[in-house]
Design a protein around this motif. Structure first.
Motif, PDB file in Angstrom:
ATOM      1  N   PRO A  91       1.309  -0.996  -0.400  1.00  0.00           N
ATOM      2  CA  PRO A  91      -0.019   0.052  -0.392  1.00  0.00           C
ATOM      3  C   PRO A  91       1.291   0.750  -0.124  1.00  0.00           C
ATOM      4  O   PRO A  91       1.666   0.953   1.035  1.00  0.00           O
ATOM      5  N   ASP A  92       0.320   2.049  -0.469  1.00  0.00           N
ATOM      6  CA  ASP A  92       0.815   3.401  -0.532  1.00  0.00           C
ATOM      7  C   ASP A  92       1.119   4.176   0.726  1.00  0.00           C
ATOM      8  O   ASP A  92       0.490   4.193   1.774  1.00  0.00           O
ATOM      9  N   ASP A  93       1.266   6.032   0.457  1.00  0.00           N
ATOM     10  CA  ASP A  93       1.464   6.877   1.775  1.00  0.00           C
ATOM     11  C   ASP A  93       0.318   6.381   1.816  1.00  0.00           C
ATOM     12  O   ASP A  93       0.143   7.196   3.300  1.00  0.00           O
ATOM     13  N   ASP A  94      -0.719   6.744   2.014  1.00  0.00           N
ATOM     14  CA  ASP A  94      -1.851   7.218   1.830  1.00  0.00           C
ATOM     15  C   ASP A  94      -2.814   6.393   3.260  1.00  0.00           C
ATOM     16  O   ASP A  94      -3.679   6.651   3.735  1.00  0.00           O
ATOM     17  N   HIS A  95      -1.679   5.077   3.183  1.00  0.00           N
ATOM     18  CA  HIS A  95      -2.501   4.351   4.238  1.00  0.00           C
ATOM     19  C   HIS A  95      -1.398   4.039   4.799  1.00  0.00           C
ATOM     20  O   HIS A  95      -0.658   5.262   5.252  1.00  0.00           O
ATOM     21  N   GLY A  96      -2.366   4.160   6.300  1.00  0.00           N
ATOM     22  CA  GLY A  96      -1.156   3.956   8.104  1.00  0.00           C
ATOM     23  C   GLY A  96       0.110   3.320   7.758  1.00  0.00           C
ATOM     24  O   GLY A  96      -0.138   1.982   7.415  1.00  0.00           O
ATOM     25  N   ILE A  97       0.502   3.931   9.246  1.00  0.00           N
ATOM     26  CA  ILE A  97       1.793   2.731   8.828  1.00  0.00           C
ATOM     27  C   ILE A  97       1.372   1.535   9.215  1.00  0.00           C
ATOM     28  O   ILE A  97       2.387   0.619   8.884  1.00  0.00           O
ATOM     29  N   ALA A  98       0.354   1.814  10.572  1.00  0.00           N
ATOM     30  CA  ALA A  98       0.582   0.108  10.983  1.00  0.00           C
ATOM     31  C   ALA A  98      -0.307  -0.952   9.675  1.00  0.00           C
ATOM     32  O   ALA A  98       0.552  -1.703   9.999  1.00  0.00           O
ATOM     33  N   GLU A  99      -1.041  -0.169   8.633  1.00  0.00           N
ATOM     34  CA  GLU A  99      -1.611  -1.207   7.709  1.00  0.00           C
ATOM     35  C   GLU A  99      -0.910  -1.383   6.825  1.00  0.00           C
ATOM     36  O   GLU A  99      -0.077  -2.511   6.569  1.00  0.00           O
ATOM     37  N   ARG A 100       0.589  -0.575   6.514  1.00  0.00           N
ATOM     38  CA  ARG A 100       1.735  -0.899   5.978  1.00  0.00           C
ATOM     39  C   ARG A 100       2.563  -1.369   6.311  1.00  0.00           C
ATOM     40  O   ARG A 100       3.307  -2.727   5.068  1.00  0.00           O
ATOM     41  N   ALA A 101       2.728  -1.693   7.441  1.00  0.00           N
ATOM     42  CA  ALA A 101       3.663  -2.308   8.054  1.00  0.00           C
ATOM     43  C   ALA A 101       2.870  -3.769   8.006  1.00  0.00           C
ATOM     44  O   ALA A 101       4.141  -5.042   7.871  1.00  0.00           O
ATOM     45  N   ARG A 102       1.512  -4.023   8.215  1.00  0.00           N
ATOM     46  CA  ARG A 102       1.297  -5.276   8.335  1.00  0.00           C
ATOM     47  C   ARG A 102       1.975  -5.715   7.317  1.00  0.00           C
ATOM     48  O   ARG A 102       1.870  -7.383   6.391  1.00  0.00           O
ATOM     49  N   CYS A 103       1.108  -5.103   6.128  1.00  0.00           N
ATOM     50  CA  CYS A 103       1.166  -5.758   5.139  1.00  0.00           C
ATOM     51  C   CYS A 103       2.735  -5.826   4.363  1.00  0.00           C
ATOM     52  O   CYS A 103       3.058  -6.814   3.479  1.00  0.00           O
ATOM     53  N   LEU A 104       3.600  -5.364   4.902  1.00  0.00           N
ATOM     54  CA  LEU A 104       4.557  -5.906   4.404  1.00  0.00           C
ATOM     55  C   LEU A 104       5.607  -6.987   5.240  1.00  0.00           C
ATOM     56  O   LEU A 104       5.844  -7.714   5.026  1.00  0.00           O
ATOM     57  N   GLY A 105       4.891  -8.347   6.096  1.00  0.00           N
ATOM     58  CA  GLY A 105       4.926  -8.779   6.512  1.00  0.00           C
ATOM     59  C   GLY A 105       4.465  -9.727   6.039  1.00  0.00           C
ATOM     60  O   GLY A 105       5.201 -10.506   6.089  1.00  0.00           O
ATOM     61  N   LEU A 106       3.217  -9.401   5.454  1.00  0.00           N
ATOM     62  CA  LEU A 106       2.320 -10.149   4.856  1.00  0.00           C
ATOM     63  C   LEU A 106       3.284 -10.446   3.277  1.00  0.00           C
ATOM     64  O   LEU A 106       3.198 -11.822   3.187  1.00  0.00           O
ATOM     65  N   TRP A 107       3.934  -9.900   3.026  1.00  0.00           N
ATOM     66  CA  TRP A 107       4.594  -9.627   1.798  1.00  0.00           C
ATOM     67  C   TRP A 107       6.334 -10.739   1.992  1.00  0.00           C
ATOM     68  O   TRP A 107       5.863 -11.531   1.768  1.00  0.00           O
ATOM     69  N   CYS A 108       6.674 -10.798   3.015  1.00  0.00           N
ATOM     70  CA  CYS A 108       7.346 -11.658   2.968  1.00  0.00           C
ATOM     71  C   CYS A 108       6.887 -13.249   3.885  1.00  0.00           C
ATOM     72  O   CYS A 108       7.801 -14.182   3.210  1.00  0.00           O
ATOM     73  N   GLN A 109       6.096 -12.784   4.428  1.00  0.00           N
ATOM     74  CA  GLN A 109       5.671 -14.463   4.321  1.00  0.00           C
ATOM     75  C   GLN A 109       5.127 -15.290   2.893  1.00  0.00           C
ATOM     76  O   GLN A 109       5.379 -15.888   3.108  1.00  0.00           O
ATOM     77  N   GLY A 110       4.639 -14.228   2.287  1.00  0.00           N
ATOM     78  CA  GLY A 110       4.152 -14.121   0.912  1.00  0.00           C
ATOM     79  C   GLY A 110       5.337 -15.211  -0.394  1.00  0.00           C
ATOM     80  O   GLY A 110       5.342 -16.199  -0.538  1.00  0.00           O
TER      81      GLY A 110
END
Length: 189
Positions: A91-110
């Motif tokens: 997600p881009d910077d329009d999303h909150g940091i918590a959401e971006r960090a959560r998605c980063l974790g999901l990307w790593c899991q993937g």
């Protein structure tokens, strides 16, 4: 070739009733491509992302297929680009940091899931740099997102981690391609 926007991919995933999230699915695709760069992973990636059974082409709504095809093609092109243009789909910077960090974790899991799907079994025999990256991604997949809006330090740390996984994914791809005796792709200038 650029990745489609995260929001566009997210909409396509909702329309396809995907069980995974776009960041996780993109991580899976990157793990597949990095672990076995010579293989065509498109339909397997779609089956994994959409929890689809069977062989052959995955059936998708007409509005979804072009978006996911573009994501696959752009990712594949970026992974072999010697100018290091690869970007994880987040997600881009329009999303909150918590959401971006959560998605980063999901990307790593993937990524780890895709890698282990393409190269099942032990990581023995992998170059040390590749094993180190896989270990790092395993740790990053478990990081808890910051609560609230986050601080400037949280933003800076997130940017550093995104840069690390951007370079790390290409490093794994290139190391394993070289290990197989294939030269890096000539699209890098």
């Amino acid at each position: 070739m650029n990745l489609p926007e995260y929001s566009k991919v997210s909409t396509a995933f909702r329309q396809a009733q995907a069980l995974s999230e776009p960041a996780e699915s993109h991580g899976t695709l990157c793990g597949l491509l990095a672990a076995a760069p010579e293989a065509d992973w498109q339909e397997q990636w779609l089956r994994l992302s959409l929890n689809s059974e069977g062989q052959g082409a995955v059936s998708l709504p007409a509005s979804v297929r072009p978006v996911l095809d573009a994501l696959y093609d752009a990712t594949q092109a970026e992974m072999v680009d010697l100018q290091m243009r690869f970007e994880p789909l987040l997600p881009d910077d329009d999303h909150g940091i918590a959401e971006r960090a959560r998605c980063l974790g999901l990307w790593c899991q993937g990524f780890l899931f895709g890698f282990s799907t393409a190269r099942p079994g032990s990581h023995e025999g992998l170059p040390p740099q590749v094993r180190e990256v896989l270990d790092d991604l395993g740790r990053l997949a478990q990081v808890e997102p910051p609560q609230g809006e986050g601080s400037d330090e949280d933003e800076a740390a997130l940017l550093e981690i995104v840069e690390y996984i951007r370079v790390a994914a290409q490093l794994v791809h290139d190391e394993l391609k070289l290990k197989q005796g294939q030269p890096p792709t000539d699209t890098r200038h």
